[in-house]
Design a protein around this motif. Structure first.
Motif, PDB file in Angstrom:
ATOM      1  N   ALA A   1       4.867   4.809   2.492  1.00  7.23           N
ATOM      2  CA  ALA A   1       5.375   6.153   2.798  1.00  7.23           C
ATOM      3  C   ALA A   1       5.688   6.276   4.283  1.00  7.23           C
ATOM      4  O   ALA A   1       6.730   6.821   4.675  1.00  7.23           O
ATOM      5  CB  ALA A   1       4.361   7.206   2.378  1.00  7.23           C
ATOM      6  N   LYS A   2       4.801   5.755   5.132  1.00  6.09           N
ATOM      7  CA  LYS A   2       5.037   5.804   6.577  1.00  6.09           C
ATOM      8  C   LYS A   2       6.223   4.924   6.965  1.00  6.09           C
ATOM      9  O   LYS A   2       7.029   5.299   7.817  1.00  6.09           O
ATOM     10  CB  LYS A   2       3.786   5.361   7.332  1.00  6.09           C
ATOM     11  CG  LYS A   2       2.660   6.366   7.251  1.00  6.09           C
ATOM     12  CD  LYS A   2       1.467   5.910   8.060  1.00  6.09           C
ATOM     13  CE  LYS A   2       0.358   6.943   8.021  1.00  6.09           C
ATOM     14  NZ  LYS A   2      -0.759   6.575   8.902  1.00  6.09           N
TER      15      LYS A   2
ATOM     16  N   CYS B   1       0.375   4.275   0.850  1.00  5.45           N
ATOM     17  CA  CYS B   1       0.265   5.089   2.075  1.00  5.45           C
ATOM     18  C   CYS B   1       1.089   4.491   3.208  1.00  5.45           C
ATOM     19  O   CYS B   1       1.768   5.208   3.949  1.00  5.45           O
ATOM     20  CB  CYS B   1      -1.196   5.188   2.507  1.00  5.45           C
ATOM     21  SG  CYS B   1      -2.240   6.065   1.336  1.00  5.45           S
TER      22      CYS B   1
ATOM     23  N   SER C   1       0.847  -1.193   0.000  1.00  8.17           N
ATOM     24  CA  SER C   1       0.000   0.000   0.000  1.00  8.17           C
ATOM     25  C   SER C   1       0.882   1.242   0.000  1.00  8.17           C
ATOM     26  O   SER C   1       1.732   1.400   0.878  1.00  8.17           O
ATOM     27  CB  SER C   1      -0.890  -0.006   1.238  1.00  8.17           C
ATOM     28  OG  SER C   1      -1.517   1.241   1.404  1.00  8.17           O
TER      29      SER C   1
ATOM     30  N   PRO D   1       4.719  11.629   6.530  1.00  2.49           N
ATOM     31  CA  PRO D   1       3.464  11.521   5.769  1.00  2.49           C
ATOM     32  C   PRO D   1       2.275  11.998   6.607  1.00  2.49           C
ATOM     33  O   PRO D   1       2.240  11.796   7.821  1.00  2.49           O
ATOM     34  CB  PRO D   1       3.342  10.032   5.481  1.00  2.49           C
ATOM     35  CG  PRO D   1       4.636   9.424   5.834  1.00  2.49           C
ATOM     36  CD  PRO D   1       5.339  10.344   6.747  1.00  2.49           C
ATOM     37  N   THR D   2       1.314  12.603   5.952  1.00  2.00           N
ATOM     38  CA  THR D   2       0.139  13.109   6.654  1.00  2.00           C
ATOM     39  C   THR D   2      -1.096  12.246   6.423  1.00  2.00           C
ATOM     40  O   THR D   2      -2.170  12.575   6.928  1.00  2.00           O
ATOM     41  CB  THR D   2      -0.176  14.544   6.209  1.00  2.00           C
ATOM     42  OG1 THR D   2      -0.376  14.540   4.796  1.00  2.00           O
ATOM     43  CG2 THR D   2       0.949  15.493   6.578  1.00  2.00           C
ATOM     44  N   ASN D   3      -0.952  11.142   5.709  1.00  2.00           N
ATOM     45  CA  ASN D   3      -2.112  10.289   5.458  1.00  2.00           C
ATOM     46  C   ASN D   3      -2.557   9.604   6.747  1.00  2.00           C
ATOM     47  O   ASN D   3      -1.793   9.476   7.693  1.00  2.00           O
ATOM     48  CB  ASN D   3      -1.824   9.272   4.344  1.00  2.00           C
ATOM     49  CG  ASN D   3      -0.822   8.213   4.760  1.00  2.00           C
ATOM     50  OD1 ASN D   3      -1.096   7.393   5.610  1.00  2.00           O
ATOM     51  ND2 ASN D   3       0.367   8.247   4.142  1.00  2.00           N
ATOM     52  N   THR D   4      -3.813   9.180   6.773  1.00  2.00           N
ATOM     53  CA  THR D   4      -4.382   8.574   7.977  1.00  2.00           C
ATOM     54  C   THR D   4      -4.627   7.076   7.812  1.00  2.00           C
ATOM     55  O   THR D   4      -5.375   6.483   8.585  1.00  2.00           O
ATOM     56  CB  THR D   4      -5.706   9.263   8.348  1.00  2.00           C
ATOM     57  OG1 THR D   4      -6.600   9.155   7.237  1.00  2.00           O
ATOM     58  CG2 THR D   4      -5.478  10.725   8.690  1.00  2.00           C
ATOM     59  N   ARG D   5      -4.020   6.485   6.849  1.00  2.00           N
ATOM     60  CA  ARG D   5      -4.194   5.061   6.570  1.00  2.00           C
ATOM     61  C   ARG D   5      -3.657   4.231   7.724  1.00  2.00           C
ATOM     62  O   ARG D   5      -2.600   4.526   8.275  1.00  2.00           O
ATOM     63  CB  ARG D   5      -3.461   4.710   5.277  1.00  2.00           C
ATOM     64  CG  ARG D   5      -3.534   3.297   4.834  1.00  2.00           C
ATOM     65  CD  ARG D   5      -4.903   2.991   4.232  1.00  2.00           C
ATOM     66  NE  ARG D   5      -4.977   1.592   3.913  1.00  2.00           N
ATOM     67  CZ  ARG D   5      -5.201   1.121   2.715  1.00  2.00           C
ATOM     68  NH1 ARG D   5      -5.404   1.943   1.719  1.00  2.00           N
ATOM     69  NH2 ARG D   5      -5.253  -0.169   2.503  1.00  2.00           N
ATOM     70  N   THR D   6      -4.377   3.181   8.121  1.00  2.00           N
ATOM     71  CA  THR D   6      -3.941   2.292   9.190  1.00  2.00           C
ATOM     72  C   THR D   6      -3.761   0.879   8.650  1.00  2.00           C
ATOM     73  O   THR D   6      -4.216   0.560   7.552  1.00  2.00           O
ATOM     74  CB  THR D   6      -4.951   2.264  10.350  1.00  2.00           C
ATOM     75  OG1 THR D   6      -6.191   1.742   9.869  1.00  2.00           O
ATOM     76  CG2 THR D   6      -5.158   3.648  10.936  1.00  2.00           C
ATOM     77  N   CYS D   7      -3.107   0.054   9.433  1.00  2.00           N
ATOM     78  CA  CYS D   7      -2.905  -1.346   9.073  1.00  2.00           C
ATOM     79  C   CYS D   7      -2.645  -2.135  10.350  1.00  2.00           C
ATOM     80  O   CYS D   7      -2.475  -1.565  11.427  1.00  2.00           O
ATOM     81  CB  CYS D   7      -1.756  -1.507   8.085  1.00  2.00           C
ATOM     82  SG  CYS D   7      -0.132  -1.089   8.761  1.00  2.00           S
TER      83      CYS D   7
END
Length: 71
Positions: free
Chosen positions: A17-18, A14, A12, A30-36
């Motif tokens: 990037a993290k 996002c 993914s 990164p400023t996205n809020t995607r979780t896993c």
């Protein structure tokens, strides 16, 4: 695009990037809020670190950043 080792499965973007930020491969947080899940996070960290030949210490530090970057 980044792929898991030995597969054609894309990581993914996002989360990648993290993970790259956690591994200090980039300096922009990164400023996205995607979780896993923690399992997925570790798999991504291990894949990217093996592709970039990073130390075990860097891998462990990146795994420990799961809560601050993902949750």
């Amino acid at each position: 695009m980044d792929y898991f080792n030995g597969t054609e499965t894309q990581i993914s973007p996002c989360i990648a990037a993290k993970a790259k930020f956690a591994l200090q491969l980039t300096h922009n947080k990164p400023t996205n809020t995607r979780t896993c899940s923690y399992y997925y996070w570790c798999k991504v960290i291990e894949t990217l670190s093996s592709q970039k030949n990073l130390s075990i210490l860097a891998v462990e530090e990146a795994k420990n950043k799961f809560i601050s970057l993902i949750k």
